[in-house]
Design an enzyme around this catalytic site. Structure first.
Site, PDB file in Angstrom:
ATOM      1  N   LYS A  15       0.834  -1.202   0.000  1.00 38.54           N
ATOM      2  CA  LYS A  15       0.000   0.000   0.000  1.00 38.54           C
ATOM      3  C   LYS A  15       0.869   1.252   0.000  1.00 38.54           C
ATOM      4  O   LYS A  15       2.000   1.265   0.502  1.00 38.54           O
ATOM      5  CB  LYS A  15      -0.956   0.019   1.195  1.00 38.54           C
ATOM      6  CG  LYS A  15      -0.310   0.005   2.586  1.00 38.54           C
ATOM      7  CD  LYS A  15       0.059   1.380   3.134  1.00 38.54           C
ATOM      8  CE  LYS A  15       0.802   1.252   4.466  1.00 38.54           C
ATOM      9  NZ  LYS A  15       1.422   2.514   4.886  1.00 38.54           N
ATOM     10  N   PRO A  97       9.613  -4.891   0.746  1.00 41.55           N
ATOM     11  CA  PRO A  97      10.663  -4.650   1.749  1.00 41.55           C
ATOM     12  C   PRO A  97      10.070  -4.410   3.133  1.00 41.55           C
ATOM     13  O   PRO A  97       9.042  -3.742   3.274  1.00 41.55           O
ATOM     14  CB  PRO A  97      11.371  -3.391   1.231  1.00 41.55           C
ATOM     15  CG  PRO A  97      11.019  -3.301  -0.218  1.00 41.55           C
ATOM     16  CD  PRO A  97       9.655  -3.906  -0.355  1.00 41.55           C
ATOM     17  N   GLY A 101       7.324   1.071   5.115  1.00 42.28           N
ATOM     18  CA  GLY A 101       6.098   1.858   5.059  1.00 42.28           C
ATOM     19  C   GLY A 101       5.125   1.382   4.006  1.00 42.28           C
ATOM     20  O   GLY A 101       4.091   2.012   3.777  1.00 42.28           O
ATOM     21  N   GLY A 103       3.559  -1.554   4.136  1.00 46.16           N
ATOM     22  CA  GLY A 103       2.527  -2.384   4.758  1.00 46.16           C
ATOM     23  C   GLY A 103       2.638  -3.867   4.499  1.00 46.16           C
ATOM     24  O   GLY A 103       1.629  -4.581   4.565  1.00 46.16           O
ATOM     25  N   GLY A 104       3.840  -4.366   4.242  1.00 45.23           N
ATOM     26  CA  GLY A 104       3.991  -5.776   3.895  1.00 45.23           C
ATOM     27  C   GLY A 104       3.518  -6.733   4.971  1.00 45.23           C
ATOM     28  O   GLY A 104       2.769  -7.677   4.698  1.00 45.23           O
ATOM     29  N   ASP A 137      -3.116  -0.971   9.857  1.00 42.58           N
ATOM     30  CA  ASP A 137      -3.233  -0.994   8.396  1.00 42.58           C
ATOM     31  C   ASP A 137      -4.023  -2.193   7.885  1.00 42.58           C
ATOM     32  O   ASP A 137      -4.376  -2.244   6.706  1.00 42.58           O
ATOM     33  CB  ASP A 137      -1.844  -1.021   7.743  1.00 42.58           C
ATOM     34  CG  ASP A 137      -1.123   0.314   7.822  1.00 42.58           C
ATOM     35  OD1 ASP A 137      -1.803   1.349   7.965  1.00 42.58           O
ATOM     36  OD2 ASP A 137       0.120   0.321   7.737  1.00 42.58           O
TER      37      ASP A 137
END
EC number: 2.7.1.148
Length: 275
Positions: A15, A97, A101, A103-104, A137
């Site tokens: 995201k 990664p 930031g 959201g993985g 998230d």
């Protein structure tokens, strides 16, 4: 242990925070945010299967998972409210990664919730409630696409998709802790313009590039670029590509550059269109 040969593949999409502001700190220690969130077609891939041993979560992955294991947290959250008579095995191929930031980890958790939702016949409405227990998230990433996100992340208004934009990513090899990022900001840095997220969405729909650039905002960007020269370097590199806008996503460290017609990744509609 008997492991089923049958598995299902879930894609966990990254995201972007096209807009992100903090409005206030809550009594529970979290922060009230407002943001325009968008998924792109960069994704982790999860092969998920049921296993006989009740309550067991087995994870095989191509990299070491750092911090809180949100995949297991997702499973344990469902266990608290539903009779889950099996365990799960997850083969996780990480492409997003970590600490970027994007959201993985949250998206991986959302993928597991979708899998469990199908197996236990949990409605999307109830999945979103469970997702809020897992992470801020995660509710958005249950569905993805384009959305205004408010509260601490549990209030999600899904919108008609923004389409026909592409994006390049510039991710320095550093990981930024979300907790640390929130400790670095204070009330004087909040923009406190909750209507800007919707105005930015409208600018994207109208393809008004000047307004997109003017309205895009991330409350963490100025602090993180001053704290980490690597993030500033990534931002400078992104801006040299002459994008519509280049900015940081989430609390960093990844920079994205939005392009009208070029770029490695594209904005995508909700996840159910891409399973």
């Amino acid at each position: 242990m008997v492991i089923s040969d049958y598995f299902e593949i879930e894609r966990a999409y990254a995201k972007l925070n096209l807009y992100l502001d903090v409005l206030s700190k809550r009594p529970d220690g979290y922060h009230n945010i407002t943001g325009l969130f968008q998924t792109i077609d960069l994704h982790d891939e999860l092969e998920i299967s049921q296993i006989d041993k009740r309550g067991e979560v087995r994870i095989e992955t191509n990299i070491e998972i750092q911090g809180t294991n949100l995949i297991e947290k997702a499973f344990r959250t469902v266990e608290k409210f539903y009779n889950v008579g099996f365990g799960i095995k997850v083969r996780l191929k990480k492409n997003i990664p970590m600490g970027s930031g994007l959201g993985g980890g949250s998206s991986d958790a959302a993928a597991v919730l979708r899998f469990l939702g199908r197996k236990l016949k949990i409605s999307i409405k109830d999945l979103l409630i469970l997702a809020a227990e897992v992470g801020s998230d995660v509710p958005f990433l249950i569905v993805g696409g384009t959305a205004i996100v408010e509260g601490r992340g549990e209030k999600v208004t899904f919108l008609n998709p923004i389409s026909d934009y592409r994006v390049d990513l510039f991710c320095p090899t550093i990981s930024v802790s979300t907790k640390f990022a929130y400790q670095m900001i204070h009330e004087s840095t909040y923009a406190k313009k909750p209507d800007f997220a919707l105005k930015l969405y409208e600018a994207y729909l109208k393809r008004d590039h000047n307004q997109i650039k003017a309205l895009s905002y991330n409350v963490f960007q100025e602090i993180m670029t001053s704290k980490y020269p690597q993030i500033q370097d990534a931002l400078d590199k992104a801006q040299r590509c002459n994008p519509i806008v280049a900015m940081m996503t989430g609390s960093g460290s990844c920079i994205f550059a939005v392009q009208a017609d070029k770029g490695k990744y594209r904005f995508i509609e909700d996840v159910f269109q891409h399973l």
